[in-house]
Every structure is written in structure tokens, then in C-alpha cells.
Design an enzyme around this catalytic site. Structure first.
Site, PDB file in Angstrom:
ATOM      1  N   SER A  18       2.085  -9.930   1.500  1.00 46.55           N
ATOM      2  CA  SER A  18       2.159  -8.385   1.977  1.00 46.55           C
ATOM      3  C   SER A  18       1.932  -8.614   3.187  1.00 46.55           C
ATOM      4  CB  SER A  18       1.047  -7.543   1.181  1.00 46.55           C
ATOM      5  OG  SER A  18       1.086  -6.259   1.586  1.00 46.55           O
ATOM      6  N   LYS A  76       0.886  -1.082  -0.014  1.00 44.38           N
ATOM      7  CA  LYS A  76       0.043  -0.025   0.256  1.00 44.38           C
ATOM      8  C   LYS A  76       0.922   1.326   0.080  1.00 44.38           C
ATOM      9  CE  LYS A  76      -4.428  -1.587   0.189  1.00 44.38           C
ATOM     10  NZ  LYS A  76      -5.455  -1.220  -0.736  1.00 44.38           N
TER      11      LYS A  76
END
Length: 308
Positions: free
Chosen positions: A295, A52
Site C-alpha cells: 500500500s 484506507k
């Protein structure tokens, strides 16, 4: 008269890579001992522990503003708050009821204001957009934003550059910014790697929307992958995904947790949302050279960098 922005393309991803070069890490590909035959794109080693940061950095560096508002389940909010502290930008993060308390606390510690609202992700995002309009702040959503999509696509640029003979890439899919960005990064490649989006079985907003031919809003969902609970595809990611993605598959919570455990055995402290792509790869029993984007988490202890 409103001038319509040109369609996003691979050039926008290249521009994002140049713009964010000093703010993001070029993360390695890992070949875990316990998962032969697949490489992991280690976005858990990104600043803030998540891909992100890429989209947030591209958007915030492209804006001239002193106040940013966003809606987030956690990782995007952490990225925006962290960058806001570095850039001297005020940040407000709106979270939905039931958001991970530890992530909300991290956002607050980074200096951002946290507002919790009742309802699901769609309610959260509507409130964040309205709050930005009321306060005159810039609204930087977690996925449905041109600069966020282009920034997220830099993950794909790095993968395709490192593995030019790649057969398939598995991408965790929530709001769709990462999947759309990877699709953009694949434009113009000599090869044609398959791009497979992986959604939690209870939150298949993209699969259902593609079947309907238009974005469809789903009811709030429950899944261990809290970062992928989005209810409606983004207006910007949807047509990109519709045009380029090869397949969208689902994984159950049990498969997500099993993939997370496999990652942790190899020293990758991934969270459930960050384990979804691997769960998809394991479900498909892929052949050839494959990459799964991972992630969320901390430093791997027993993985080795390897792009053989």
C-alpha cells in the site's frame, strides 16, 4: 438501555463490499519480476494510493452526517478528505506532531481542515474523539471502528477469491483494522490460509498485547513506517485478531527499507508502511503460495498481473 452490537463477521465484510462497490477499486495481484514466488496485492493502486479508502468509504457511506472528524498519520485522512469532498461532508483531520508534511498538505488540498496536536498517536486520537464530541461530528477513527474494519476486510475477500489455494497472507499491522478485516474475510473459507501480521520492531503493540491478554498502550515509537506507529490496539480489532491471527512477526527499519527498494526496482512506488508486509514475507522465507499486501505509492511500471 444500550444494545450491544453483534460481533463482526464475514457477512459484514460482504456487505461492505457491496456498499462500496462504486467507490473503491478492485485492485490486481501483481507478480513482480524481481520477487519470484510471491504475489503483491496492489493497494497502492487504490483510490488515494492506500487500502484506507476501503474502510473510510464503508464508514462514511453508512453514516448520516454532515461533519466527520478523524485522527490520522496521513493515508486514512487523505481517504476521508477525498470522500468528504465527493459526498459534500465537512472533514476535520487531526494529526500528531511529526506527521508527514506532504500528507498533511494533501489532506488540506482536498478541502479538509487539518489540526496538528503535540504528542503521539494516542494523544492525537484522544483529541480527535474529544473534538468530535464537542462539535457534534461523527468520529471515524482509522482502525477502531466496526465499519472501517469491515471495509478494510474487502482486501481479503478479493485475495481469497483470486487465490483459493493460498497458503499464507502477510498483512501490514498498525492500528489493526486491516489485519482484523482480513481475519473476518477468512471466516468460512474451505481452506485455512495462514494469516501473518507484520509490525515494525519498535511498534509491536499487538504482539505485546496478545502476550498480555489485553490491549496494552506503548510509548510513542520511531520507525520509518510512519503509518504504523499506533500505540494501543483498537478495542474492536483486538479480539478479532486474538481469535484468528496465526502469527505476528516483527521487521526492522532496515528490512522495511530493503523491501521498499525491491518494490521500487519492479516499478512499485510503495512507501515504507506499505512495504512492511513484503519485508515480513522475505524474513520468514515462506513456502507455498503467498500474498503480501502492498500500500502507498503510484503506478507500477514493470509488474504484470498474474494469479497463476
Amino acid at each position: 438501555m444500550t444494545v450491544e452490537a453483534p460481533p463482526l463477521g464475514a457477512a459484514d465484510v460482504v456487505t461492505a463490499a457491496r456498499r462500496t462497490a462504486g467507490r473503491i477499486r478492485h485492485t490486481p495481484l501483481l507478480a513482480p519480476d524481481g520477487l519470484p514466488g510471491i504475489l503483491l496485492k496492489a493497494e497502492h493502486l487504490q483510490h488515494g494510493g492506500s487500502f484506507k479508502t476501503r474502510g473510510a468509504a464503508n464508514a462514511m457511506l453508512d453514516l448520516a452526517t454532515t461533519h466527520v472528524v478523524t485522527g490520522s498519520s496521513g493515508n486514512h485522512g487523505i481517504a476521508v478528505a477525498r470522500l468528504g469532498a465527493e459526498l459534500g461532508v465537512e472533514v476535520t483531520v487531526v494529526v500528531a506532531g511529526g506527521a508527514a508534511a506532504v500528507k498533511a498538505a494533501t489532506i488540506g488540498r482536498l478541502g479538509a481542515r487539518v489540526i496538528e496536536v503535540p504528542g503521539g498517536v494516542a494523544d492525537r486520537d484522544r483529541y480527535a474523539r474529544e473534538h468530535a464530541a464537542r462539535t457534534g461530528a461523527a468520529f471515524v477513527p482509522s482502525s477502531d471502528h466496526r465499519s472501517v474494519v469491515a471495509g478494510a476486510g474487502t482486501v481479503g475477500l478479493e485475495v481469497f477469491d483470486a487465490v483459493p489455494d493460498l497458503d499464507v497472507i502477510f498483512v501490514p499491522t498498525g492500528g489493526g483494522g486491516l489485519l482484523a478485516g482480513v481475519c473476518l474475510a477468512a471466516e468460512g473459507l474451505r481452506g485455512t490460509p495462514r494469516i501473518v501480521g507484520v509490525e515494525p520492531a519498535t511498534a509491536r503493540r499487538y504482539a505485546r498485547s496478545l502476550a498480555a491478554g489485553c490491549p496494552v498502550e506503548l510509548p510513542p515509537s520511531r520507525t520509518v513506517a510512519d503509518g504504523l506507529r499506533g500505540q494501543r490496539p483498537g478495542e474492536i480489532p483486538f479480539p478479532i485478531i486474538q481469535r484468528r491471527v496465526d502469527e505476528l512477526i516483527e521487521v526492522t527499519d532496515e528490512e522495511i527499507l530493503a523491501a521498499m527498494e525491491l518494490l521500487r526496482r519492479d516499478g512499485v512506488e510503495a512507501e515504507p508502511s506499505g512495504s512492511v508486509a513484503l519485508a515480513g514475507a522475505l524474513r520468514t522465507r515462506f513456502t507455498g503460495r503467498a500474498v503480501a499486501i502492498v500500500s502507498g505509492g503510484n503506478t507500477p511500471r514493470r509488474c504484470r498481473a498474474d494469479v497463476r
